[in-house]
Motif scaffolding. Structure first.
Motif, short mmCIF file in Angstrom:
data_model
loop_
_atom_site.label_atom_id
_atom_site.label_comp_id
_atom_site.label_asym_id
_atom_site.label_seq_id
_atom_site.Cartn_x
_atom_site.Cartn_y
_atom_site.Cartn_z
N VAL A 171 0.98 -1.06 -0.03
CA VAL A 171 -0.13 0.09 -0.05
C VAL A 171 0.69 1.19 -0.07
N LEU A 172 0.54 2.14 -0.92
CA LEU A 172 1.26 3.55 -0.75
C LEU A 172 0.08 4.46 -0.20
N ALA A 173 -0.21 4.92 0.96
CA ALA A 173 -1.02 5.82 1.65
C ALA A 173 -0.83 7.09 1.52
N LEU A 174 -1.40 8.21 0.71
CA LEU A 174 -0.95 9.46 0.43
C LEU A 174 -1.98 10.16 1.05
N SER A 175 -1.59 11.25 1.77
CA SER A 175 -2.20 12.49 2.25
C SER A 175 -1.29 13.35 2.91
N ARG A 176 -1.83 14.50 2.96
CA ARG A 176 -1.14 15.62 3.65
C ARG A 176 -0.35 15.52 4.66
N ASN A 177 -1.26 15.13 5.74
CA ASN A 177 -0.96 14.66 6.91
C ASN A 177 -0.62 13.25 7.03
N ASP A 178 0.82 12.79 6.92
CA ASP A 178 1.13 11.49 6.96
C ASP A 178 1.31 10.92 8.16
N LYS A 179 1.25 11.61 9.24
CA LYS A 179 1.57 10.91 10.66
C LYS A 179 0.67 9.62 11.16
N PRO A 180 -0.79 9.85 10.74
CA PRO A 180 -1.43 8.97 11.28
C PRO A 180 -1.12 7.54 10.67
N ILE A 181 -0.87 7.47 9.41
CA ILE A 181 -0.43 6.21 8.89
C ILE A 181 0.91 5.83 9.02
N ALA A 182 1.77 6.96 9.44
CA ALA A 182 3.00 6.48 9.83
C ALA A 182 3.06 6.03 11.14
N ALA A 183 2.40 6.31 11.94
CA ALA A 183 2.25 5.68 13.39
C ALA A 183 1.92 4.35 13.39
N LEU A 184 1.23 4.10 12.23
CA LEU A 184 0.99 2.48 12.45
C LEU A 184 2.15 1.69 12.07
N ASP A 185 3.12 1.99 11.60
CA ASP A 185 4.24 1.34 11.22
C ASP A 185 4.38 -0.10 10.82
N HIS A 186 3.24 0.14 10.02
CA HIS A 186 3.07 -1.35 9.22
C HIS A 186 4.09 -1.69 8.05
N PRO A 187 4.65 -2.92 8.15
CA PRO A 187 5.45 -3.21 7.13
C PRO A 187 4.85 -3.17 5.59
N ASN A 188 3.67 -3.30 5.34
CA ASN A 188 3.15 -2.92 4.01
C ASN A 188 2.81 -2.00 3.52
N ILE A 189 2.66 -0.91 4.43
CA ILE A 189 2.47 0.57 4.08
C ILE A 189 3.68 1.41 4.02
N ALA A 190 3.44 1.98 2.83
CA ALA A 190 4.58 3.35 2.61
C ALA A 190 3.84 4.60 2.63
#
Length: 227
Positions: free
Chosen positions: A29-48
């Protein structure tokens, strides 16, 4: 089979839930948003993820470069990013309209244009629209810019499907009804929707992976309530 999935508007609501659902199934998954902090906080190996503003050319090119450098293609693009404005029409300026359209229409078109060369014939572009953009649906005061922009991407989807019907990918658009998200609260303060962000994300995930087998250039109305 592992798929490469790109999702915009991934910092909250449906997009945030979609990123987790796809990743938990083992997809990239490439998860794109202006604020990437919520996604980055998941620290999921399949999510960039990285900060991404769909209205900025440099950020669009960063997304293209990520795909070119890290993936062998994009199987699913979900155009989920959106901007809502609830304001009486006589108080809605040309700049207000432009700001909404920059995200909801121009951004969608620009990102799709850049990613299409990486998509196989079996790929699927799913654009998230709104019941407010469907011709003949119930309309609500204050949403002139938002709802008209959502109508525009419905027509774009139909045009893309026709233009790329020989070589693919497939294009479909989902017009969502009320879903309990921060955006709904902005448009209809105090209204409680019957569908959760996770519930809708689960439906969209399944459709994104399989809907292209049955639909192309179609508008599907995903709504059990008004708004």
């Amino acid at each position: 089979m592992t798929k490469n999935i790109m999702i915009t508007g991934a910092s909250r609501g449906i997009g945030f839930e979609l990123a987790q659902l796809f990743a938990e199934e083992g997809h990239n998954v490439l998860a794109l948003s202006r604020n990437d902090k919520p996604i980055a906080a998941l620290d999921h190996p399949n999510i960039a993820c990285f900060p991404f503003d769909i209205t900025k050319t440099s950020d669009l090119l960063n997304a293209k470069e990520f795909v070119a450098s890290n993936w062998d293609g994009v199987d699913v693009l979900i155009n989920n990013a959106g901007r809502v404005l609830n304001r009486p029409f006589l108080e809605t300026s040309a700049k207000d309209f432009e700001e909404v359209y920059k995200v909801n229409v121009f951004g969608v078109a620009n990102l799709t244009r850049l990613i299409l060369p990486f998509m196989p014939k079996t790929g699927h572009v799913v654009t998230i629209s709104s019941m407010g953009g469907v011709q003949g649906s119930v309309k609500f005061p204050g949403l002139s810019a938002y709802s008209s922009s959502k109508g525009a991407v419905i027509t774009l989807t139909e045009l893309w499907a026709e233009e790329f019907k020989e070589k693919g990918p497939s294009f479909n658009v989902l017009a969502l009804g009320a879903v309990q998200t921060e955006m709904l609260e902005e448009a209809f303060p105090g209204y409680k929707a019957p569908v959760s962000a996770l519930g809708m994300a689960t439906y969209i995930k399944d459709f994104a992976l399989t809907g292209q087998k049955f639909y192309n250039g179609k508008l599907l109305q995903i709504s059990n309530s008004t708004p």
